[in-house]
Design an enzyme around this catalytic site. Structure first.
Site, mmCIF file in Angstrom:
data_model
loop_
_atom_site.group_PDB
_atom_site.id
_atom_site.type_symbol
_atom_site.label_atom_id
_atom_site.label_comp_id
_atom_site.label_asym_id
_atom_site.label_seq_id
_atom_site.Cartn_x
_atom_site.Cartn_y
_atom_site.Cartn_z
ATOM 1 N N HIS A 165 0.818 -1.220 0.000
ATOM 2 C CA HIS A 165 0.000 0.000 0.000
ATOM 3 C C HIS A 165 0.852 1.270 0.000
ATOM 4 O O HIS A 165 0.332 2.352 -0.267
ATOM 5 C CB HIS A 165 -0.975 -0.007 1.183
ATOM 6 C CG HIS A 165 -0.359 0.251 2.516
ATOM 7 N ND1 HIS A 165 0.007 -0.755 3.387
ATOM 8 C CD2 HIS A 165 -0.052 1.406 3.161
ATOM 9 C CE1 HIS A 165 0.502 -0.232 4.482
ATOM 10 N NE2 HIS A 165 0.483 1.081 4.380
ATOM 11 N N ASP A 213 0.309 -7.627 1.386
ATOM 12 C CA ASP A 213 0.743 -6.234 1.575
ATOM 13 C C ASP A 213 2.270 -6.128 1.577
ATOM 14 O O ASP A 213 2.854 -5.398 2.375
ATOM 15 C CB ASP A 213 0.174 -5.647 2.864
ATOM 16 C CG ASP A 213 0.264 -4.112 2.894
ATOM 17 O OD1 ASP A 213 0.363 -3.510 1.810
ATOM 18 O OD2 ASP A 213 0.255 -3.539 3.993
ATOM 19 N N ASN A 225 5.139 4.733 9.247
ATOM 20 C CA ASN A 225 5.918 3.573 9.688
ATOM 21 C C ASN A 225 5.715 2.373 8.767
ATOM 22 O O ASN A 225 6.506 1.422 8.808
ATOM 23 C CB ASN A 225 5.512 3.154 11.101
ATOM 24 C CG ASN A 225 6.283 3.881 12.181
ATOM 25 O OD1 ASN A 225 5.704 4.650 12.938
ATOM 26 N ND2 ASN A 225 7.593 3.651 12.264
ATOM 27 N N SER A 226 4.657 2.386 7.979
ATOM 28 C CA SER A 226 4.328 1.243 7.131
ATOM 29 C C SER A 226 5.509 0.857 6.249
ATOM 30 O O SER A 226 6.087 1.693 5.567
ATOM 31 C CB SER A 226 3.121 1.570 6.243
ATOM 32 O OG SER A 226 1.969 1.752 7.017
ATOM 33 N N LEU A 269 -14.239 -24.110 1.798
ATOM 34 C CA LEU A 269 -14.717 -22.978 2.580
ATOM 35 C C LEU A 269 -14.845 -23.454 4.015
ATOM 36 O O LEU A 269 -15.429 -24.511 4.275
ATOM 37 C CB LEU A 269 -16.067 -22.481 2.061
ATOM 38 C CG LEU A 269 -16.098 -22.006 0.600
ATOM 39 C CD1 LEU A 269 -17.488 -21.502 0.236
ATOM 40 C CD2 LEU A 269 -15.062 -20.930 0.370
#
Length: 476
Positions: free
Chosen positions: A111, A141, A213-214, A272
């Site tokens: 991101h 991410d 900080n990401s 599932l």
């Protein structure tokens, strides 16, 4: 109590020694921070706004146009959208990253660099480089970028899975743009599952992490990177004591795939699943809730080929215990594709071990076909549960993927079914481990239910399948 001068002195000396021992137990982060700060980078990105580009490509408005007259009045002449400064249409973001190899590879968050037109990397000594995006993975991410430089100080890799709850950790990053800020805390929990992330067993800490900080590293006391700071839980947008980091093993697995192939492939089982609640555990005869309850098996999936059934409870995967259903997706996702894995399930109270050839996670799931039918409905009333059910018509079978069996709920009245959360339009597929053949079979199964004892029902709707528990009251 009266103390002599000598005794008082000895007592004071003991207090000093005790306080000194307590202080000595607290970690000193100064050397760790000094050694690793050169490997941590500030990342700034620029992204152009598509709407702004469309505005700038618009033709000049003629004077005889009502808008042209408006612009003539306010701007003193015809207005040209191309005159708008680019800065008004560009967006910027800040984040962190860290060097993983001395030839310029850097890890950060997806991101942080997502859809960026320009990525600038800045080191603690003020050097700046423009980075190239090697690859990015939204599911974990994690992103890998590269700068044209050599001889860079790379971090040392640790083992996130060896962290212990309560262990000290340290983060270096650029919160709110303040470069190379150092914060410390402890590991609060491991293997956390977040609602939007299925393939990351997050490390939870109380390290102060804020926007910026990401993508920065999380260090253990040995100066090794054990995670990538990724998310915070906050109601205000700032730090509230809950920070989440991606284990470095997960991040490096993704980075290596991005570097070698430019994409990430994950293992796929094709089921599932849902958590086993206390009521479901009692219904299935378990001594305590654990494992991942299979609510649906995808046709032609590795799970179906291996013999996994709806109602099975997966309790082990490759020798690792599955305590909660959220623990299973990261295990399967990290498994090599087209390799055999051992799975242990509970089936009718018995442990069954089977081998499954892990497949590759499809890019997207195919939607089921839909249709309508004018065939007459067969309706039966089951007052014991407060339900009205009927047989499925051909169109509903095609949409649901059920070739046979199951009953459609057409009405939910007052009773145990309503309390359990069964809704109109859902399909009841199984009662405990028994797959329903139709309405008459459903009525037969309901007649065998014991009052005061929970029973598990598998229901299916357009959103998927789930297990519910209902209990017949002791007295009617």
């Amino acid at each position: 109590m009266i103390l002599t001068r000598t005794a008082t002195g000895i007592f004071a000396l003991l207090l000093i020694m005790l306080s000194g021992a307590a202080v000595a137990q607290l970690p000193d982060f100064t050397e760790l921070a000094a050694q690793n700060a050169p490997s941590v980078v500030n990342i700034s990105t620029k992204k152009s706004n598509k709407l702004g580009k469309q505005f700038k490509e618009m033709p000049e408005i003629p004077k005889d146009n009502p808008l042209g007259e408006l612009f003539e009045h306010f701007f003193g002449g015809p207005f040209n959208f191309d005159q708008i400064p680019d800065e008004l249409f560009n967006t910027e973001s800040l984040g962190s990253g860290f060097v993983i190899s001395n030839d310029g590879y850097i890890l950060t968050n997806h991101h942080v660099v997502s859809e960026a037109d320009e990525i600038i990397v800045r080191f603690s000594d003020r050097r700046e480089y423009e980075a190239q995006l090697i690859g990015s993975d939204k599911a974990t991410d994690v992103a890998l970028i590269k700068i044209d430089a050599t001889g860079l100080p790379a971090v040392r890799m640790g083992k996130g899975h060896e962290l212990k709850v309560g262990e000290w950790v340290l983060a270096i990053g650029s919160p709110f743009g303040f470069e190379h800020s150092v914060t410390a805390g402890i590991v609060s929990a491991k293997g956390r599952s977040l609602p939007t992330e299925n393939y990351v067993p997050f490390i939870q800490t109380d390290v102060a992490i804020n926007p910026g900080n990401s993508g920065g590293p999380l260090f253990n006391l040995d100066g090794e990177v054990v995670g990538i700071n990724s998310q915070i839980y906050s109601r205000t947008g700032g730090f509230m004591g809950l920070s989440f980091a991606i284990p470095i093993e997960v991040a490096m697995n993704v980075a290596n795939q991005l570097r070698e192939t430019g994409k990430v492939s994950r293992g796929w089982l094709g089921v599932l699943i849902q958590d086993v609640t206390r009521e479901l555990a009692e219904s299935f005869g378990m001594d305590q809730p654990r494992g991942a309850l299979v609510a649906r098996v995808i046709p032609e999936s590795p799970a179906e080929k291996a013999g996994i059934r709806v109602g099975d409870i997966i309790v082990e995967f490759n020798g690792r215990r599955v305590i909660r259903s959220s623990a299973l997706p990261p295990m399967v996702g990290a498994s090599p594709v087209d390799k055999l894995s051992d799975i242990v399930v509970l089936r009718n109270g018995e442990r069954v071990t089977m081998r499954v050839n892990i497949g590759e996670l499809p890019d997207e799931e195919l939607a089921a076909a839909s249709g309508e039918s004018q065939q007459p409905e067969i309706v039966q009333d089951t007052n014991l549960l407060g339900l009205t059910v009927r047989e499925l018509n051909p169109a509903e079978r095609e949409t649901s993927g059920l070739e046979q069996g199951g009953v459609m709920v057409t009405e939910v009245g007052q009773g145990p079914a309503s309390a359990a959360g069964i809704r109109t339009g859902e399909i009841i597929v199984m009662v405990r481990n028994h797959r329903l053949e139709g309405v008459e079979d459903f009525r037969d199964q309901v007649s065998k239910l014991k009052k005061g004892k929970p029973v598990a029902l598998l229901v299916q709707d357009g959103e998927g399948s789930r297990w519910l528990t209902l209990t017949l009251p002791e007295q009617e």
